[in-house]
Structures are given as C-alpha cells and as structure tokens.
Write an enzyme that holds these catalytic residues in place. Structure first.
Site, PDB file in Angstrom:
ATOM      1  N   PRO A   1       0.842  -1.199   0.000  1.00 32.07           N
ATOM      2  CA  PRO A   1       0.000   0.000   0.000  1.00 32.07           C
ATOM      3  C   PRO A   1       0.885   1.259   0.000  1.00 32.07           C
ATOM      4  O   PRO A   1       1.953   1.270   0.597  1.00 32.07           O
ATOM      5  CB  PRO A   1      -0.799  -0.103   1.304  1.00 32.07           C
ATOM      6  CG  PRO A   1      -0.586  -1.479   1.828  1.00 32.07           C
ATOM      7  CD  PRO A   1       0.626  -2.056   1.179  1.00 32.07           C
TER       8      PRO A   1
ATOM      9  N   GLY B   1       3.687   4.364   5.146  1.00 30.85           N
ATOM     10  CA  GLY B   1       4.790   4.043   6.061  1.00 30.85           C
ATOM     11  C   GLY B   1       5.426   2.690   5.839  1.00 30.85           C
ATOM     12  O   GLY B   1       6.242   2.252   6.650  1.00 30.85           O
TER      13      GLY B   1
ATOM     14  N   ALA C   1      11.091   1.300  -2.160  1.00 31.17           N
ATOM     15  CA  ALA C   1      11.140   0.025  -2.897  1.00 31.17           C
ATOM     16  C   ALA C   1      11.027   0.294  -4.399  1.00 31.17           C
ATOM     17  O   ALA C   1      11.734  -0.322  -5.207  1.00 31.17           O
ATOM     18  CB  ALA C   1      10.018  -0.904  -2.425  1.00 31.17           C
TER      19      ALA C   1
ATOM     20  N   ASP D   1      15.120   3.610   4.482  1.00 31.51           N
ATOM     21  CA  ASP D   1      14.154   2.956   3.589  1.00 31.51           C
ATOM     22  C   ASP D   1      14.836   2.362   2.355  1.00 31.51           C
ATOM     23  O   ASP D   1      14.551   1.216   1.968  1.00 31.51           O
ATOM     24  CB  ASP D   1      13.058   3.953   3.167  1.00 31.51           C
ATOM     25  CG  ASP D   1      12.124   4.317   4.317  1.00 31.51           C
ATOM     26  OD1 ASP D   1      12.397   3.918   5.458  1.00 31.51           O
ATOM     27  OD2 ASP D   1      11.126   5.012   4.063  1.00 31.51           O
TER      28      ASP D   1
HETATM   29  C1  MEV Z   1      10.445   6.709   7.391  1.00 34.29           C
HETATM   30  O1  MEV Z   1      10.251   5.365   6.964  1.00 34.29           O
HETATM   31  C2  MEV Z   1      11.299   6.752   8.626  1.00 34.29           C
HETATM   32  C3  MEV Z   1      11.619   8.136   9.171  1.00 34.29           C
HETATM   33  O2  MEV Z   1      12.483   7.943  10.287  1.00 34.29           O
HETATM   34  C4  MEV Z   1      12.281   9.008   8.136  1.00 34.29           C
HETATM   35  C5  MEV Z   1      13.687   8.535   7.771  1.00 34.29           C
HETATM   36  O3  MEV Z   1      14.323   7.816   8.542  1.00 34.29           O
HETATM   37  O4  MEV Z   1      14.162   8.950   6.713  1.00 34.29           O
HETATM   38  C6  MEV Z   1      10.373   8.849   9.675  1.00 34.29           C
END
Ligand code: MEV
Length: 328
Positions: A106, A110, A116, A157
C-alpha cells in the site's frame, strides 16, 4: 531486451524519526514487493506507468507530461525520474526508457513503497544499461530519489529495500545485518490515511527547533529504546519487545507524529491482548504494528478491523532487491 527488478517494503520496529538525527533504528523487510519492468525506447523519453496508482506520464528534458491521472502523477513519479537520471549519469549512458511499476505494498502509509520503487527502478535501469551496479550503489542512487520525496531521509528505507532481511541502521554509520532472525508474530494495521513522510519529518524538525531541550531527550530516549529493542529481538524476548514498543509509541506521540486513528488502532490491539503496539514509519496516519503471542494474532487483527483499520499479516522478506532479464 526487457528487465524486471523487485524490492521489498518494510516495517520499522523501533527508532523512526530519531534515526533522522542520531542513534539506530531496527527495520524488517516484508514479503510485499514493488516490481518494475524496464524496456528501452527508440526516443529520448522516460515513460512511466503505475496502474496501481492510477497514473502514467512522460518526462521529457525533466518536464512532466501526464498521460493518465493528471498533474498529481508528477509528485508520485518524479522520484523515479530522479532514480533513472542518476543511474544513467552514474553509468555514463543515456537512452529512452519505458517503466511499468506494480506494487503489492500500500502506498504512502509508512511501509516503504516509494523507496522500494526507487530501488527496483535503479536496479532495472542499471541492468538495462549493462549492469554492474553493486547493492551499495543501487541503494545510494535510490537515496537520491528519496531526497526528492522527503528532504532529509536517514537512508533507512532505501537500505532495507536493497538488502532485505532485518537490519539495525544508523545514519552515517551504516548497518548491521540481523542474520538468523526468527519469524516475528506481527500484525500490520493500516489506518488507510495516506500522508507525506517529508511533511512529518519536517514537523519533528520544527518542534525540535522550538523546544530543543525537550525534544532532544525524547530523541535520545527513542534511540535508547532501539538499542534495547535490538537486544530483545536477538534474544527473542517478545514480552520485552512489546514493552519497548509501547514506550516507543508514547514518545512518538509526544513528538506529534501519531494521529487519533493510529492511537485507536494501537489501543484496540493492546486491549485485544497484543504485547506491544506502535505506529510504524513516519506516522500522521499510515500504519501501526502490533506484536502478539501467535495464538492472539487473530484476535488482534479482528480488533484492528473493528476499530476502522485494515489488517495485514506479513512475514520477513530475506531477499532484498532482485533483478532478472525477461525473454520476449
Ligand atoms: C520513514 O520510513 C522513517 C523516518 O524515520 C524518516 C527517515 O528515517 O528517513 C520517519
């Protein structure tokens, strides 16, 4: 020649937001992936279609021309244009390319769909242009695209989408791979409310500018939770992980990145017997995760759904980015 590449989404167990500043975060790749098909074109255009997102369009000399989904497609597809440009610059070759993007993850909740997609795009286009990119290079090129999406990403990420498995990630220090992780009994609860990571990272930055002496100790406490979370995870101590997740959620709430929907799902999961629950990723909507003894997972999923969320069970993906040539 046609090339396909895919990369996994992720859940952050501990340490989102603090990882932008200091300290580690613990992240797991999930077995939901984004797949990108790349093929060369006879012109100098980049055409991208993303049917799951209802958008498609061309980039010509950096300008976006929508084919479907109107101008909103630009925000979604521009990071992929950056990924393609950086990959071509790195390999010193330029060609028109068509990309087709399909996602099982989705979007904008988050779970790392944008990273990806960027990682899979770099890998597919890199292979199309002769290959030879190392995983480290793929991750770094995808990071450039991530910067377009959210300004000052920590790099977590793109790193997890490249390497898969479980990682302890620390900005500027790199990663520790968590080998031999057992399955972790997690439920993902999706509020269905999409949000922008960049905006939420900006929200924390502004709060920190205003209340530095209050916010820095919260960031340090989250970083400390992530260190303890690493130990609990390696020991397979679910009870302790749950306790740490609850504290982590409370601190993220204090940073202003939870939401009424997320709190509702977190509370519902805990009432249904979860050992711990917290938002995952940037927050502000998007997803939460709940940890439960395996025989409570069903009850926790039901509680999440009764509270207006949709629940998703996902296992850990051991494999990161994959790339292969497609015949025909
Ligand atoms: C996003 O998946 C995670 C955060 O910590 C941002 C980041 O680490 O770049 C909110």
């Amino acid at each position: 020649m046609r090339v396909k590449a895919s990369a996994p989404g992720k859940v952050i167990l501990f340490g989102e937001h603090s990882v932008v500043y200091r300290g580690p975060a613990i992240v797991l790749a999930i077995d939901r992936r984004v797949e990108v098909l790349a093929e060369p074109r006879g012109d100098d255009l980049l055409f991208i279609e993303a049917p799951d997102l209802g958008v498609s369009g061309f980039f010509h000399e950096g300008r976006y021309h929508p084919a479907a989904g109107g101008r909103r497609g630009e925000g979604v597809l521009r990071p992929l244009w950056v990924a393609v440009e950086r990959t071509m610059e790195r390999l010193g070759r330029k060609t028109g390319v068509s990309l087709s993007v399909a996602s099982e993850i989705p979007i904008a909740v988050g779970l790392g769909s944008s990273a990806a997609a960027s990682v899979a795009t770099v890998a597919a286009v890199g292979e199309l242009l002769g290959g030879g990119l190392t995983p480290e290079e793929i991750s770094l090129l995808a990071y450039e695209a991530e910067r377009v999406v959210h300004g000052t990403p920590s790099g977590i990420d793109n790193t997890i989408a490249t390497y898969g498995g479980g990682l302890v990630y620390e900005r500027g220090k790199g990663m520790e791979r968590l080998e031999s992780l057992r399955e972790i009994p997690l439920v993902i609860g999706n509020t269905g409310r999409s949000r922008s990571t960049g905006e939420l990272v900006g929200r924390v930055r502004r709060l920190r500018e205003k209340y530095r002496t209050l916010v820095d100790p919260i960031i340090d406490a989250i970083a400390h939770i992530a260190r303890l979370g690493r130990e609990a995870l390696l020991e397979g101590d679910l009870w302790r992980m749950g306790e740490l997740m609850r504290m982590n959620h409370g601190l993220l709430w204090a940073l202003g990145v939870s939401s009424p929907e997320l709190d509702r799902l977190v509370n519902a999961a805990l009432e249904a017997g979860a050992l711990g629950a917290k938002l995952t990723g940037a927050g502000g909507g998007g997803c939460m995760i709940a940890l439960a003894e395996p025989d409570r997972l069903g009850a926790v999923s039901t509680a999440i759904e009764r509270s207006g969320g949709s629940s998703l069970r996902a296992g850990i993906s051991r494999s990161g980015v994959r790339v292969w040539r497609v015949e025909g």
